[in-house]
Design an enzyme around this catalytic site. Structure first.
Site, PDB file in Angstrom:
ATOM      1  N   LYS A  20       0.758  -1.176  -0.138  1.00 53.56           N
ATOM      2  CA  LYS A  20      -0.115  -0.040   0.250  1.00 53.56           C
ATOM      3  C   LYS A  20       0.966   1.232  -0.052  1.00 53.56           C
ATOM      4  O   LYS A  20       1.868   1.358   0.957  1.00 53.56           O
ATOM      5  CB  LYS A  20      -0.990   0.039   1.304  1.00 53.56           C
ATOM      6  N   THR A  65      -3.333  -5.754   0.832  1.00 54.76           N
ATOM      7  CA  THR A  65      -2.732  -4.146   1.033  1.00 54.76           C
ATOM      8  C   THR A  65      -3.392  -3.414   2.180  1.00 54.76           C
ATOM      9  O   THR A  65      -2.795  -2.555   2.890  1.00 54.76           O
ATOM     10  CB  THR A  65      -2.525  -3.549  -0.289  1.00 54.76           C
ATOM     11  N   ASP A  66      -4.596  -3.514   2.316  1.00 54.08           N
ATOM     12  CA  ASP A  66      -5.444  -2.949   3.150  1.00 54.08           C
ATOM     13  C   ASP A  66      -5.054  -3.246   4.589  1.00 54.08           C
ATOM     14  O   ASP A  66      -5.089  -2.252   5.450  1.00 54.08           O
ATOM     15  CB  ASP A  66      -6.952  -3.318   3.020  1.00 54.08           C
ATOM     16  N   PHE A 162      32.766  29.079 -14.077  1.00 53.53           N
ATOM     17  CA  PHE A 162      32.876  28.044 -14.955  1.00 53.53           C
ATOM     18  C   PHE A 162      33.372  28.103 -16.149  1.00 53.53           C
ATOM     19  O   PHE A 162      32.978  28.991 -16.785  1.00 53.53           O
ATOM     20  CB  PHE A 162      31.259  27.557 -15.229  1.00 53.53           C
ATOM     21  N   ARG A 179      29.461  33.738 -11.148  1.00 52.86           N
ATOM     22  CA  ARG A 179      28.107  33.224 -11.599  1.00 52.86           C
ATOM     23  C   ARG A 179      27.312  32.985 -10.333  1.00 52.86           C
ATOM     24  O   ARG A 179      28.029  32.751  -9.054  1.00 52.86           O
ATOM     25  CB  ARG A 179      28.099  32.065 -12.420  1.00 52.86           C
ATOM     26  N   GLN A 236      30.094  19.857  -9.913  1.00 53.28           N
ATOM     27  CA  GLN A 236      30.570  18.605  -9.764  1.00 53.28           C
ATOM     28  C   GLN A 236      31.411  18.803  -8.303  1.00 53.28           C
ATOM     29  O   GLN A 236      31.517  17.779  -7.598  1.00 53.28           O
ATOM     30  CB  GLN A 236      31.390  17.800 -10.727  1.00 53.28           C
ATOM     31  N   ASN A 262      21.092  21.962 -11.892  1.00 58.18           N
ATOM     32  CA  ASN A 262      21.628  23.216 -12.015  1.00 58.18           C
ATOM     33  C   ASN A 262      20.649  24.280 -12.324  1.00 58.18           C
ATOM     34  O   ASN A 262      20.125  24.063 -13.400  1.00 58.18           O
ATOM     35  CB  ASN A 262      22.794  23.454 -13.012  1.00 58.18           C
ATOM     36  N   HIS A 264      19.733  27.289 -13.405  1.00 59.51           N
ATOM     37  CA  HIS A 264      20.239  28.374 -14.292  1.00 59.51           C
ATOM     38  C   HIS A 264      19.820  29.750 -13.941  1.00 59.51           C
ATOM     39  O   HIS A 264      18.677  29.933 -14.028  1.00 59.51           O
ATOM     40  CB  HIS A 264      20.385  27.900 -15.805  1.00 59.51           C
TER      41      HIS A 264
END
Length: 309
Positions: A20, A65-66, A162, A179, A236, A262, A264
Protein backbone atom coordinates in the site's frame (compact mmCIF):
# COMPACT_ATOMS: atom_id res chain seq x y z
CA UNK A 1 4.50 -23.88 -7.14
CA UNK A 2 6.89 -26.27 -8.90
CA UNK A 3 8.44 -25.67 -12.29
CA UNK A 4 6.09 -28.29 -13.82
CA UNK A 5 2.99 -26.47 -12.60
CA UNK A 6 3.91 -23.16 -14.18
CA UNK A 7 1.96 -22.08 -17.23
CA UNK A 8 3.22 -23.59 -20.47
CA UNK A 9 4.61 -20.40 -21.96
CA UNK A 10 8.12 -19.08 -22.64
CA UNK A 11 8.09 -16.67 -19.67
CA UNK A 12 9.12 -16.66 -16.03
CA UNK A 13 8.15 -14.33 -13.19
CA UNK A 14 10.85 -11.86 -12.30
CA UNK A 15 11.34 -9.43 -9.44
CA UNK A 16 8.04 -8.30 -7.92
CA UNK A 17 6.56 -6.66 -4.86
CA UNK A 18 3.23 -5.30 -3.68
CA UNK A 19 1.87 -3.17 -0.88
CA UNK A 20 0.00 0.00 0.00
CA UNK A 21 1.54 3.27 -1.15
CA UNK A 22 1.31 6.75 0.37
CA UNK A 23 -0.41 6.13 3.68
CA UNK A 24 -0.74 9.63 5.13
CA UNK A 25 -0.43 9.38 8.89
CA UNK A 26 -0.26 12.30 11.31
CA UNK A 27 0.60 11.52 14.94
CA UNK A 28 0.02 14.09 17.68
CA UNK A 29 1.75 13.65 21.02
CA UNK A 30 -0.09 15.63 23.67
CA UNK A 31 2.28 16.45 26.51
CA UNK A 32 -0.04 18.63 28.54
CA UNK A 33 -0.48 21.96 26.79
CA UNK A 34 2.56 21.35 24.58
CA UNK A 35 1.96 19.14 21.55
CA UNK A 36 4.37 17.52 19.10
CA UNK A 37 3.51 16.52 15.56
CA UNK A 38 4.87 13.89 13.17
CA UNK A 39 3.52 14.04 9.61
CA UNK A 40 4.49 11.07 7.43
CA UNK A 41 3.72 9.62 4.02
CA UNK A 42 4.42 5.87 4.34
CA UNK A 43 4.68 3.38 1.46
CA UNK A 44 4.95 -0.36 2.09
CA UNK A 45 6.28 -2.88 -0.45
CA UNK A 46 6.45 -6.61 0.33
CA UNK A 47 8.00 -9.50 -1.60
CA UNK A 48 8.53 -13.21 -1.05
CA UNK A 49 6.81 -16.45 -2.03
CA UNK A 50 4.40 -14.82 -4.47
CA UNK A 51 4.67 -17.09 -7.52
CA UNK A 52 1.21 -18.63 -7.13
CA UNK A 53 -0.72 -15.38 -7.09
CA UNK A 54 0.94 -14.36 -10.37
CA UNK A 55 0.69 -17.71 -12.13
CA UNK A 56 -2.70 -18.97 -10.93
CA UNK A 57 -4.34 -16.08 -9.05
CA UNK A 58 -4.22 -17.91 -5.70
CA UNK A 59 -4.22 -15.34 -2.88
CA UNK A 60 -3.21 -17.82 -0.17
CA UNK A 61 0.12 -16.06 0.43
CA UNK A 62 -1.13 -12.51 -0.06
CA UNK A 63 -1.49 -10.29 2.97
CA UNK A 64 -4.02 -7.69 1.77
CA UNK A 65 -2.66 -4.24 1.04
CA UNK A 66 -5.51 -2.92 3.19
CA UNK A 67 -3.94 -4.82 6.11
CA UNK A 68 -0.60 -3.11 5.52
CA UNK A 69 -2.40 0.24 5.61
CA UNK A 70 -4.12 -0.64 8.87
CA UNK A 71 -0.78 -1.74 10.34
CA UNK A 72 0.77 1.65 9.62
CA UNK A 73 -1.94 3.47 11.56
CA UNK A 74 -2.04 0.94 14.39
CA UNK A 75 1.74 1.12 14.82
CA UNK A 76 1.54 4.93 14.93
CA UNK A 77 -0.57 4.48 18.06
CA UNK A 78 1.11 1.41 19.60
CA UNK A 79 4.75 2.35 18.99
CA UNK A 80 4.51 6.08 18.41
CA UNK A 81 6.74 7.84 15.88
CA UNK A 82 9.99 8.76 17.56
CA UNK A 83 11.59 9.15 14.13
CA UNK A 84 10.78 8.15 10.58
CA UNK A 85 13.64 5.64 10.62
CA UNK A 86 12.64 3.96 13.88
CA UNK A 87 9.03 3.75 12.73
CA UNK A 88 10.09 2.17 9.44
CA UNK A 89 12.30 -0.35 11.25
CA UNK A 90 9.34 -1.45 13.41
CA UNK A 91 7.12 -1.88 10.35
CA UNK A 92 9.67 -3.72 8.19
CA UNK A 93 10.53 -6.18 10.95
CA UNK A 94 6.86 -6.82 11.68
CA UNK A 95 5.89 -7.77 8.14
CA UNK A 96 8.82 -10.15 7.64
CA UNK A 97 8.70 -11.85 11.03
CA UNK A 98 4.90 -12.16 11.28
CA UNK A 99 4.27 -13.61 7.80
CA UNK A 100 6.28 -16.69 6.77
CA UNK A 101 5.70 -16.08 3.06
CA UNK A 102 7.05 -12.52 3.18
CA UNK A 103 10.83 -12.51 2.83
CA UNK A 104 11.55 -8.83 2.34
CA UNK A 105 9.88 -5.58 3.32
CA UNK A 106 10.72 -2.11 2.03
CA UNK A 107 9.32 0.91 3.85
CA UNK A 108 9.63 4.31 2.22
CA UNK A 109 8.74 7.39 4.22
CA UNK A 110 8.52 11.07 3.46
CA UNK A 111 8.32 13.36 6.47
CA UNK A 112 6.91 16.88 6.30
CA UNK A 113 8.23 19.41 8.77
CA UNK A 114 6.22 21.69 11.03
CA UNK A 115 7.32 24.55 13.27
CA UNK A 116 5.56 26.16 16.20
CA UNK A 117 3.83 29.52 15.82
CA UNK A 118 2.36 31.83 18.39
CA UNK A 119 2.53 31.54 22.15
CA UNK A 120 0.49 28.35 22.42
CA UNK A 121 1.93 24.89 22.39
CA UNK A 122 -0.49 23.61 19.78
CA UNK A 123 -0.20 25.90 16.74
CA UNK A 124 2.02 24.95 13.80
CA UNK A 125 3.00 26.05 10.29
CA UNK A 126 4.45 23.79 7.61
CA UNK A 127 8.10 24.68 7.17
CA UNK A 128 8.03 24.24 3.40
CA UNK A 129 11.82 24.00 3.08
CA UNK A 130 12.61 20.39 2.28
CA UNK A 131 11.03 16.97 2.58
CA UNK A 132 12.79 14.42 4.75
CA UNK A 133 13.00 10.89 3.33
CA UNK A 134 13.96 7.43 4.50
CA UNK A 135 13.89 3.93 3.06
CA UNK A 136 14.17 0.87 5.31
CA UNK A 137 14.62 -2.61 3.86
CA UNK A 138 14.56 -5.79 5.98
CA UNK A 139 15.21 -9.30 4.66
CA UNK A 140 14.87 -11.25 7.90
CA UNK A 141 18.58 -10.95 8.71
CA UNK A 142 19.48 -7.31 8.61
CA UNK A 143 18.31 -3.82 7.74
CA UNK A 144 19.45 -1.34 5.16
CA UNK A 145 18.58 2.23 6.10
CA UNK A 146 18.89 5.01 3.51
CA UNK A 147 17.81 8.40 4.77
CA UNK A 148 17.79 11.68 2.94
CA UNK A 149 16.07 14.87 1.88
CA UNK A 150 14.71 16.41 -1.29
CA UNK A 151 13.51 19.79 -2.57
CA UNK A 152 16.10 21.76 -0.59
CA UNK A 153 16.77 24.85 -2.74
CA UNK A 154 20.08 26.63 -2.14
CA UNK A 155 21.93 29.47 -3.88
CA UNK A 156 25.34 31.12 -3.81
CA UNK A 157 25.23 34.60 -5.36
CA UNK A 158 29.02 34.57 -5.97
CA UNK A 159 32.13 32.40 -5.39
CA UNK A 160 31.27 30.26 -8.40
CA UNK A 161 33.01 30.06 -11.77
CA UNK A 162 32.71 27.93 -14.91
CA UNK A 163 35.48 28.04 -17.48
CA UNK A 164 38.14 25.90 -19.15
CA UNK A 165 35.60 23.34 -20.36
CA UNK A 166 35.73 21.27 -23.55
CA UNK A 167 34.38 23.01 -26.64
CA UNK A 168 33.26 21.93 -30.08
CA UNK A 169 31.49 23.50 -33.06
CA UNK A 170 28.18 23.53 -31.15
CA UNK A 171 29.47 25.28 -28.03
CA UNK A 172 28.03 28.76 -27.51
CA UNK A 173 28.21 29.10 -23.72
CA UNK A 174 30.53 31.88 -22.59
CA UNK A 175 33.03 31.26 -19.82
CA UNK A 176 32.35 33.03 -16.55
CA UNK A 177 34.43 33.82 -13.47
CA UNK A 178 31.52 35.04 -11.38
CA UNK A 179 28.12 33.40 -11.57
CA UNK A 180 25.13 32.43 -9.46
CA UNK A 181 25.25 28.79 -8.39
CA UNK A 182 21.83 27.43 -7.44
CA UNK A 183 20.45 23.93 -7.10
CA UNK A 184 17.65 21.88 -5.57
CA UNK A 185 19.33 19.24 -3.43
CA UNK A 186 18.22 15.63 -3.37
CA UNK A 187 20.49 13.69 -1.03
CA UNK A 188 20.41 10.13 0.27
CA UNK A 189 22.83 8.61 2.76
CA UNK A 190 23.27 4.96 3.73
CA UNK A 191 23.97 3.97 7.31
CA UNK A 192 26.42 1.19 8.13
CA UNK A 193 24.05 -0.01 10.89
CA UNK A 194 22.23 -3.22 9.93
CA UNK A 195 20.80 -4.34 13.27
CA UNK A 196 21.86 -7.92 12.51
CA UNK A 197 22.55 -8.60 16.19
CA UNK A 198 19.13 -7.31 17.19
CA UNK A 199 16.11 -9.53 17.72
CA UNK A 200 13.68 -6.98 19.13
CA UNK A 201 13.16 -3.23 19.16
CA UNK A 202 14.81 -0.82 16.77
CA UNK A 203 18.33 -1.20 18.11
CA UNK A 204 18.24 1.94 20.21
CA UNK A 205 18.02 -0.05 23.44
CA UNK A 206 21.71 -1.07 23.38
CA UNK A 207 22.97 2.03 21.63
CA UNK A 208 23.76 0.32 18.31
CA UNK A 209 21.28 2.24 16.20
CA UNK A 210 22.10 5.80 15.15
CA UNK A 211 20.39 8.73 16.81
CA UNK A 212 18.12 9.21 13.82
CA UNK A 213 16.73 12.69 14.60
CA UNK A 214 20.06 14.13 15.67
CA UNK A 215 21.88 12.63 12.70
CA UNK A 216 19.40 14.08 10.21
CA UNK A 217 19.91 17.59 11.57
CA UNK A 218 23.69 17.16 11.53
CA UNK A 219 23.84 15.78 7.98
CA UNK A 220 21.57 18.54 6.70
CA UNK A 221 23.84 21.07 8.37
CA UNK A 222 26.97 19.59 6.82
CA UNK A 223 25.43 19.59 3.35
CA UNK A 224 24.55 23.27 3.69
CA UNK A 225 27.91 24.22 5.18
CA UNK A 226 29.79 22.46 2.38
CA UNK A 227 27.65 24.14 -0.27
CA UNK A 228 28.15 27.57 1.27
CA UNK A 229 31.83 27.08 2.08
CA UNK A 230 33.06 25.69 -1.26
CA UNK A 231 34.48 28.13 -3.79
CA UNK A 232 33.04 26.31 -6.77
CA UNK A 233 34.70 25.83 -10.14
CA UNK A 234 32.05 23.27 -11.07
CA UNK A 235 28.88 21.86 -9.58
CA UNK A 236 30.58 18.46 -9.59
CA UNK A 237 33.25 19.84 -7.27
CA UNK A 238 30.54 21.14 -4.94
CA UNK A 239 28.75 17.79 -5.01
CA UNK A 240 31.91 15.96 -3.96
CA UNK A 241 32.59 18.46 -1.21
CA UNK A 242 29.07 18.04 0.18
CA UNK A 243 29.20 14.24 0.21
CA UNK A 244 32.73 14.15 1.60
CA UNK A 245 31.91 16.45 4.49
CA UNK A 246 29.05 14.18 5.58
CA UNK A 247 31.16 11.02 5.52
CA UNK A 248 34.12 12.69 7.21
CA UNK A 249 31.93 13.83 10.12
CA UNK A 250 29.79 10.67 10.54
CA UNK A 251 31.50 7.34 11.09
CA UNK A 252 28.15 5.53 10.75
CA UNK A 253 27.47 6.73 7.18
CA UNK A 254 29.19 4.85 4.36
CA UNK A 255 27.63 6.35 1.23
CA UNK A 256 26.07 9.61 0.11
CA UNK A 257 24.29 9.97 -3.22
CA UNK A 258 23.47 13.45 -4.48
CA UNK A 259 21.36 14.74 -7.34
CA UNK A 260 21.90 18.43 -8.08
CA UNK A 261 20.01 20.06 -10.95
CA UNK A 262 21.69 23.28 -12.00
CA UNK A 263 19.05 26.00 -11.56
CA UNK A 264 20.46 28.34 -14.18
CA UNK A 265 20.46 32.11 -13.73
CA UNK A 266 21.42 34.05 -16.86
CA UNK A 267 22.44 37.70 -16.97
CA UNK A 268 19.88 39.83 -18.74
CA UNK A 269 21.14 41.96 -21.63
CA UNK A 270 20.24 45.51 -20.62
CA UNK A 271 22.39 47.28 -23.22
CA UNK A 272 19.39 47.97 -25.53
CA UNK A 273 18.08 50.18 -22.72
CA UNK A 274 21.39 51.95 -22.18
CA UNK A 275 21.92 50.14 -18.88
CA UNK A 276 24.97 48.27 -17.60
CA UNK A 277 24.28 44.92 -15.94
CA UNK A 278 27.12 44.38 -13.46
CA UNK A 279 26.05 40.92 -12.26
CA UNK A 280 22.86 42.37 -10.80
CA UNK A 281 19.86 41.33 -12.90
CA UNK A 282 19.26 37.71 -13.93
CA UNK A 283 16.55 35.63 -15.51
CA UNK A 284 15.88 32.35 -13.70
CA UNK A 285 15.41 29.52 -16.21
CA UNK A 286 13.62 26.41 -14.99
CA UNK A 287 14.32 24.19 -18.04
CA UNK A 288 16.23 22.72 -19.67
CA UNK A 289 18.74 22.32 -16.88
CA UNK A 290 22.01 20.56 -16.27
CA UNK A 291 21.67 17.59 -13.93
CA UNK A 292 24.71 16.62 -11.89
CA UNK A 293 24.56 13.31 -9.99
CA UNK A 294 27.18 11.40 -8.08
CA UNK A 295 28.00 9.13 -5.18
CA UNK A 296 30.61 9.69 -2.50
CA UNK A 297 31.76 6.54 -0.69
CA UNK A 298 33.74 5.84 2.41
CA UNK A 299 37.03 4.29 1.31
CA UNK A 300 36.45 0.53 1.14
CA UNK A 301 32.64 0.73 1.18
CA UNK A 302 30.48 -0.77 -1.55
CA UNK A 303 27.99 1.37 -3.45
CA UNK A 304 24.42 0.26 -2.69
CA UNK A 305 22.20 3.29 -3.15
CA UNK A 306 20.57 2.85 -6.56
CA UNK A 307 21.23 5.45 -9.23
CA UNK A 308 17.67 5.09 -10.49
CA UNK A 309 14.64 3.36 -9.02
Amino acid sequence: MTADSRPARPTLLGQNQYGKAENRVVRIVRDGATHRIKDLNVSVALSGAMDDVHYSGSNANVLPTDTTKNTVFAFAKEHGIESAEAFGVHLARHFVTSQEQIHRARIRIEEYGWERIGATGHSFARTGQETRTTEITFDGRGFQVISGLKDLVVLNSTDSEFWGYAKDEYTTLKETHDRILATEVTARWRFSWTGEDETEGDGAENGDAPAWEETYAQVRGHLLEAFAGTYSLSLQQTLYAMGSRVIEHHAGIDEVRLSLPNKHHFLVDLEPFGLKNDNEVYVAADRPYGLIEGTVLRDGAEARIPVTD
